[in-house]
Design a protein around this motif. Structure first.
Motif, PDB file in Angstrom:
ATOM      1  N   ALA A  12      -4.484  -1.597  -9.773  1.00  0.00           N
ATOM      2  CA  ALA A  12      -4.501  -3.216 -10.441  1.00  0.00           C
ATOM      3  C   ALA A  12      -2.836  -3.609 -10.158  1.00  0.00           C
ATOM      4  O   ALA A  12      -2.609  -4.622  -9.924  1.00  0.00           O
ATOM      5  CB  ALA A  12      -4.440  -2.810 -12.046  1.00  0.00           C
ATOM      6  N   GLY A  13      -1.878  -2.695 -10.333  1.00  0.00           N
ATOM      7  CA  GLY A  13      -0.408  -2.966 -10.056  1.00  0.00           C
ATOM      8  C   GLY A  13      -0.470  -3.373  -8.441  1.00  0.00           C
ATOM      9  O   GLY A  13       0.417  -4.440  -8.356  1.00  0.00           O
ATOM     10  N   ALA A  14      -0.804  -2.719  -7.613  1.00  0.00           N
ATOM     11  CA  ALA A  14      -0.656  -3.032  -6.096  1.00  0.00           C
ATOM     12  C   ALA A  14      -1.614  -4.346  -5.897  1.00  0.00           C
ATOM     13  O   ALA A  14      -0.975  -5.117  -5.168  1.00  0.00           O
ATOM     14  CB  ALA A  14      -1.301  -1.729  -5.370  1.00  0.00           C
ATOM     15  N   THR A  15      -2.665  -4.572  -6.582  1.00  0.00           N
ATOM     16  CA  THR A  15      -3.518  -5.733  -6.289  1.00  0.00           C
ATOM     17  C   THR A  15      -2.620  -6.933  -6.781  1.00  0.00           C
ATOM     18  O   THR A  15      -2.485  -8.002  -6.291  1.00  0.00           O
ATOM     19  CB  THR A  15      -4.780  -5.826  -7.111  1.00  0.00           C
ATOM     20  OG1 THR A  15      -5.478  -4.702  -6.391  1.00  0.00           O
ATOM     21  CG2 THR A  15      -5.553  -7.190  -6.552  1.00  0.00           C
ATOM     22  N   VAL A  23      -5.766   7.703  -1.128  1.00  0.00           N
ATOM     23  CA  VAL A  23      -5.203   6.946  -2.071  1.00  0.00           C
ATOM     24  C   VAL A  23      -4.812   5.826  -1.529  1.00  0.00           C
ATOM     25  O   VAL A  23      -5.219   4.498  -1.906  1.00  0.00           O
ATOM     26  CB  VAL A  23      -3.990   7.585  -2.806  1.00  0.00           C
ATOM     27  CG1 VAL A  23      -3.219   6.587  -3.538  1.00  0.00           C
ATOM     28  CG2 VAL A  23      -4.365   8.500  -3.750  1.00  0.00           C
ATOM     29  N   LEU A  24      -4.099   5.849  -0.448  1.00  0.00           N
ATOM     30  CA  LEU A  24      -3.671   4.560   0.376  1.00  0.00           C
ATOM     31  C   LEU A  24      -5.156   3.721   0.892  1.00  0.00           C
ATOM     32  O   LEU A  24      -4.875   2.458   0.609  1.00  0.00           O
ATOM     33  CB  LEU A  24      -2.977   4.788   1.750  1.00  0.00           C
ATOM     34  CG  LEU A  24      -2.826   3.766   2.708  1.00  0.00           C
ATOM     35  CD1 LEU A  24      -1.612   2.685   1.844  1.00  0.00           C
ATOM     36  CD2 LEU A  24      -2.088   3.954   3.935  1.00  0.00           C
ATOM     37  N   GLY A  25      -6.099   4.297   1.151  1.00  0.00           N
ATOM     38  CA  GLY A  25      -7.349   3.576   1.287  1.00  0.00           C
ATOM     39  C   GLY A  25      -7.877   2.830   0.060  1.00  0.00           C
ATOM     40  O   GLY A  25      -8.236   1.614   0.123  1.00  0.00           O
ATOM     41  N   MET A  26      -7.818   3.688  -1.018  1.00  0.00           N
ATOM     42  CA  MET A  26      -8.190   2.794  -2.254  1.00  0.00           C
ATOM     43  C   MET A  26      -7.218   1.528  -2.403  1.00  0.00           C
ATOM     44  O   MET A  26      -7.875   0.415  -2.888  1.00  0.00           O
ATOM     45  CB  MET A  26      -8.280   3.637  -3.218  1.00  0.00           C
ATOM     46  CG  MET A  26      -9.488   4.632  -3.369  1.00  0.00           C
ATOM     47  SD  MET A  26      -9.742   5.785  -4.956  1.00  0.00           S
ATOM     48  CE  MET A  26      -8.526   6.990  -4.519  1.00  0.00           C
ATOM     49  N   VAL A  27      -6.079   1.811  -2.374  1.00  0.00           N
ATOM     50  CA  VAL A  27      -5.317   0.729  -2.727  1.00  0.00           C
ATOM     51  C   VAL A  27      -5.201  -0.543  -1.744  1.00  0.00           C
ATOM     52  O   VAL A  27      -5.430  -1.629  -1.985  1.00  0.00           O
ATOM     53  CB  VAL A  27      -3.649   1.235  -2.772  1.00  0.00           C
ATOM     54  CG1 VAL A  27      -2.939   0.092  -2.838  1.00  0.00           C
ATOM     55  CG2 VAL A  27      -3.420   2.219  -3.808  1.00  0.00           C
ATOM     56  N   LEU A  28      -5.438  -0.061  -0.500  1.00  0.00           N
ATOM     57  CA  LEU A  28      -5.397  -1.074   0.370  1.00  0.00           C
ATOM     58  C   LEU A  28      -6.998  -2.041   0.279  1.00  0.00           C
ATOM     59  O   LEU A  28      -6.922  -3.166   0.651  1.00  0.00           O
ATOM     60  CB  LEU A  28      -5.640  -0.442   1.814  1.00  0.00           C
ATOM     61  CG  LEU A  28      -4.364  -0.310   2.682  1.00  0.00           C
ATOM     62  CD1 LEU A  28      -4.238   0.437   4.012  1.00  0.00           C
ATOM     63  CD2 LEU A  28      -3.295  -1.300   2.692  1.00  0.00           C
ATOM     64  N   ALA A  73       1.906   6.931  -6.565  1.00  0.00           N
ATOM     65  CA  ALA A  73       0.759   7.516  -7.111  1.00  0.00           C
ATOM     66  C   ALA A  73       0.999   9.191  -6.812  1.00  0.00           C
ATOM     67  O   ALA A  73       0.765   9.939  -7.577  1.00  0.00           O
ATOM     68  CB  ALA A  73      -0.439   7.093  -6.753  1.00  0.00           C
ATOM     69  N   VAL A  74       1.043   9.373  -5.402  1.00  0.00           N
ATOM     70  CA  VAL A  74       0.925  10.710  -5.019  1.00  0.00           C
ATOM     71  C   VAL A  74       2.366  11.434  -5.287  1.00  0.00           C
ATOM     72  O   VAL A  74       2.086  12.540  -5.807  1.00  0.00           O
ATOM     73  CB  VAL A  74       0.698  10.593  -3.571  1.00  0.00           C
ATOM     74  CG1 VAL A  74       0.547  12.069  -2.996  1.00  0.00           C
ATOM     75  CG2 VAL A  74      -0.736  10.001  -3.231  1.00  0.00           C
ATOM     76  N   GLY A 107       0.851  -1.261   0.301  1.00  0.00           N
ATOM     77  CA  GLY A 107      -0.025  -0.096   0.082  1.00  0.00           C
ATOM     78  C   GLY A 107       0.713   1.082  -0.068  1.00  0.00           C
ATOM     79  O   GLY A 107       0.487   2.154  -0.702  1.00  0.00           O
ATOM     80  N   THR A 108       1.917   1.296   0.947  1.00  0.00           N
ATOM     81  CA  THR A 108       2.794   2.599   0.857  1.00  0.00           C
ATOM     82  C   THR A 108       3.427   2.593  -0.409  1.00  0.00           C
ATOM     83  O   THR A 108       3.492   3.613  -0.928  1.00  0.00           O
ATOM     84  CB  THR A 108       3.888   2.372   1.932  1.00  0.00           C
ATOM     85  OG1 THR A 108       3.069   1.827   3.278  1.00  0.00           O
ATOM     86  CG2 THR A 108       4.741   3.540   2.413  1.00  0.00           C
ATOM     87  N   LEU A 109       4.170   1.576  -0.953  1.00  0.00           N
ATOM     88  CA  LEU A 109       4.813   1.591  -2.130  1.00  0.00           C
ATOM     89  C   LEU A 109       4.069   2.286  -3.125  1.00  0.00           C
ATOM     90  O   LEU A 109       4.132   3.229  -4.015  1.00  0.00           O
ATOM     91  CB  LEU A 109       5.355   0.330  -2.381  1.00  0.00           C
ATOM     92  CG  LEU A 109       6.251   0.191  -3.824  1.00  0.00           C
ATOM     93  CD1 LEU A 109       7.467   0.850  -3.540  1.00  0.00           C
ATOM     94  CD2 LEU A 109       6.344  -1.204  -4.375  1.00  0.00           C
ATOM     95  N   PHE A 110       2.623   1.737  -3.442  1.00  0.00           N
ATOM     96  CA  PHE A 110       1.951   2.158  -4.574  1.00  0.00           C
ATOM     97  C   PHE A 110       1.256   3.491  -4.430  1.00  0.00           C
ATOM     98  O   PHE A 110       1.114   4.332  -5.373  1.00  0.00           O
ATOM     99  CB  PHE A 110       0.959   1.037  -4.979  1.00  0.00           C
ATOM    100  CG  PHE A 110       1.595   0.179  -5.950  1.00  0.00           C
ATOM    101  CD1 PHE A 110       1.346   0.133  -7.142  1.00  0.00           C
ATOM    102  CD2 PHE A 110       2.246  -1.036  -5.230  1.00  0.00           C
ATOM    103  CE1 PHE A 110       2.026  -0.774  -7.915  1.00  0.00           C
ATOM    104  CE2 PHE A 110       2.740  -1.908  -5.804  1.00  0.00           C
ATOM    105  CZ  PHE A 110       2.559  -2.096  -7.401  1.00  0.00           C
TER     106      PHE A 110
END
Lengths: 269, 226
Positions: free
Chosen positions: A232-235, A132-137, A113-114, A106-109
């Motif tokens: 998508a990348g984070a998932t 953004v972290l919330g959406m990725v997580l 992004a940010v 989550g942090t990485l992506f």
């Protein structure tokens, strides 16, 4: 250009719509009335609190608060991943491992992004980083839950096939290759579906929010595309890590299947 | 030579015995005595404290997959992870020559093909069975195919769990003949079978798991086991 403010009265009318859920549960005797009440209440409390917390955190200049909120979010996601399993591994290892992995990915992506793409000042501004972290997580969590559940239930169901393969001298990853492949596919499905229908069937949440807040739809769409690619990348990365971790946790260093490490099935999943 | 020292399997008292090359040891005992668990422990498929040596090398001295290539367990109800028997055989073959040079691979698979044909004949299996979906193959044929996939790469020890349970008399005789041939070729066999005749004809010794209970146990226990 800001959205009209919702009054308490507006919210109360919206809340009455949940009575429809209650009617369905009551009419078909689903027995979901209690769950319905607690989850609706939980949602109201969580969102009210997070409104205040975010107001506070956005007002701070110290990144320490941002890190603290990120930790809480990752821990909550890790807890959800573990509790969504029908057959889950005993002990604290899955929770710790899941939280750590989600925090890392989550942090990485989010930082990509940010800091890399949106580029606010300062780059770690919580107003950008935390949503953004919330959406990725949230998306990574769904993928990870699915891949873990797919692999553990397949391991139980196909125990004899896996052990037949092991008995012929296969390594644990060879014996699990089919199960792992199917699990990864399952875990990636939601984000692929989300991308396929984005803008046609559903307007993604962030884009909707920006449009309601008065943003230009074309700009909102660009933001949404960027976010979907990041998600998508984070998932993909978290599903991959979770899949390999699941195979390792279900086997030991002597390449034995260790299903006794799974707790009995729970009905609440 | 397979040597077992103080192997702790389930509730059984520690087991120690040796099995010379070309020798067959029959494992006897009532249902639930731990015969299958013993075979699985020897194949290192279940954790079991104690020592197992093959030609002087303890199982933990080599990676578990290497151990199981030498000490081969065949389950009573063999399972398949592929749609056809050939799929499973090809999986294992490809694994034994990973990224091998073309010539070495060709030679190996030519040798493998000879052995495959020989084993198919020995087990009375039709060549078409290899490509038939396994859910259309009979139980007895699946059991013989499992023996075939086990013997393809020539393990040193065979752990056979009810190898003739699903077979008619004729096919059981073929399997018995094949096991005898494996013994002559120097392979050791640990045999679990409810067919006392088969055990008596093949085995040079018997391991009675019920008798492994210490003599200080109350008489009622051995009475129950009998």
């Amino acid at each position: 250009m800001s959205a009209p403010v919702l009054t308490q009265f507006d919210l109360a009318i919206a809340a009455s719509l949940i009575l429809l859920n209650a009617a369905v549960s009551w009419g078909f005797r689903l027995g979901l009335e209690r769950t319905l009440a607690t989850t609706a209440l939980r949602m109201v409390v969580q969102l009210s609190l997070v409104g205040f917390v975010l107001t506070f955190v956005f007002a701070q200049t110290s990144p320490a608060w941002t890190i603290a909120v990120a930790l809480v979010m990752a821990a909550a996601a890790g807890y959800e991943v573990v509790s969504r399993q029908q057959r889950r591994l005993a002990g604290p290892v899955p929770f710790v491992l899941g939280t750590g992995m989600l925090l890392f990915v989550g942090t990485l992506f989010s930082v990509i992004a940010v800091a890399g793409l949106i580029g606010p000042e300062p780059w770690y501004a919580p107003r950008y980083l935390l949503p953004v972290l919330g959406m990725v997580l949230g998306n990574a969590m769904t993928g990870v839950s699915l891949v873990l559940d797919a692999i553990t239930s397949a391991a139980v169901r196909e125990q004899r096939q896996i052990e037949a393969h092991l008995a012929l001298g296969a390594s644990r990853f060879e014996a699990f290759s089919d199960v792992l492949r199917r699990g990864l596919r399952t875990g990636l499905m939601p984000i692929l579906n989300a991308m396929a229908v984005a803008g046609v069937v559903s307007l993604p949440g962030m884009m909707t929010g920006q449009i309601l807040a008065g943003a230009d739809p074309v700009e909102a769409a660009k933001y949404q595309m960027m976010i979907l690619f990041v998600i998508a990348g984070a998932t993909a990365l978290s599903v991959l890590l979770a899949g390999f971790a699941a195979v390792r946790l279900l086997t030991d260093d002597r390449h034995r299947l260790r299903l006794e490490r799974l707790l009995p099935a729970t009905s609440s999943a | 030579m397979l040597r077992i020292e103080n192997l702790k399997v389930g509730e059984l008292p520690p087991l120690s015995f040796a099995l010379a090359d070309g020798e067959c040891l029959a494992v006897d005992g009532p249902s639930g005595a731990g015969k299958t668990r013993l075979l699985r422990a020897v194949a290192d498929l279940d954790p079991a404290p104690g020592h197992i040596f093959l030609d002087g090398a303890e199982r933990r001295e080599m990676p578990a997959p290497a151990w199981r290539k030498l000490v081969r367990y065949v389950a009573a109800e063999p399972a398949w992870w592929t749609d056809t028997a050939r799929g499973a055989i090809r999986d294992r073959e490809g694994n034994d020559n990973p990224k091998g040079k073309a010539s070495a691979k060709g030679k190996a698979s030519a040798k493998g093909k000879d052995r495959l044909g020989w084993l198919m004949d020995a087990l009375g299996l039709d060549a078409a069975l290899l490509d038939r979906p396994l859910n259309l193959v009979s139980t007895g044929e699946r059991q013989r195919l499992a023996l075939l996939r086990t013997l393809l790469d020539e393990p040193k020890v065979l752990l056979l769990d009810e190898p003739t349970a699903a077979l008619d008399a004729g096919n059981a005789a073929l399997v018995e003949e094949l096991i005898r041939y494996q013994l002559l070729a120097g392979r050791a066999v640990l045999l679990v079978s409810h067919d006392g005749g088969l055990s008596n004809r093949l085995a040079s010794a018997h391991l009675e798991l019920a008798r492994a209970v210490p003599r200080s146990q109350p008489a009622a226990v051995s009475g129950q086991a009998a």
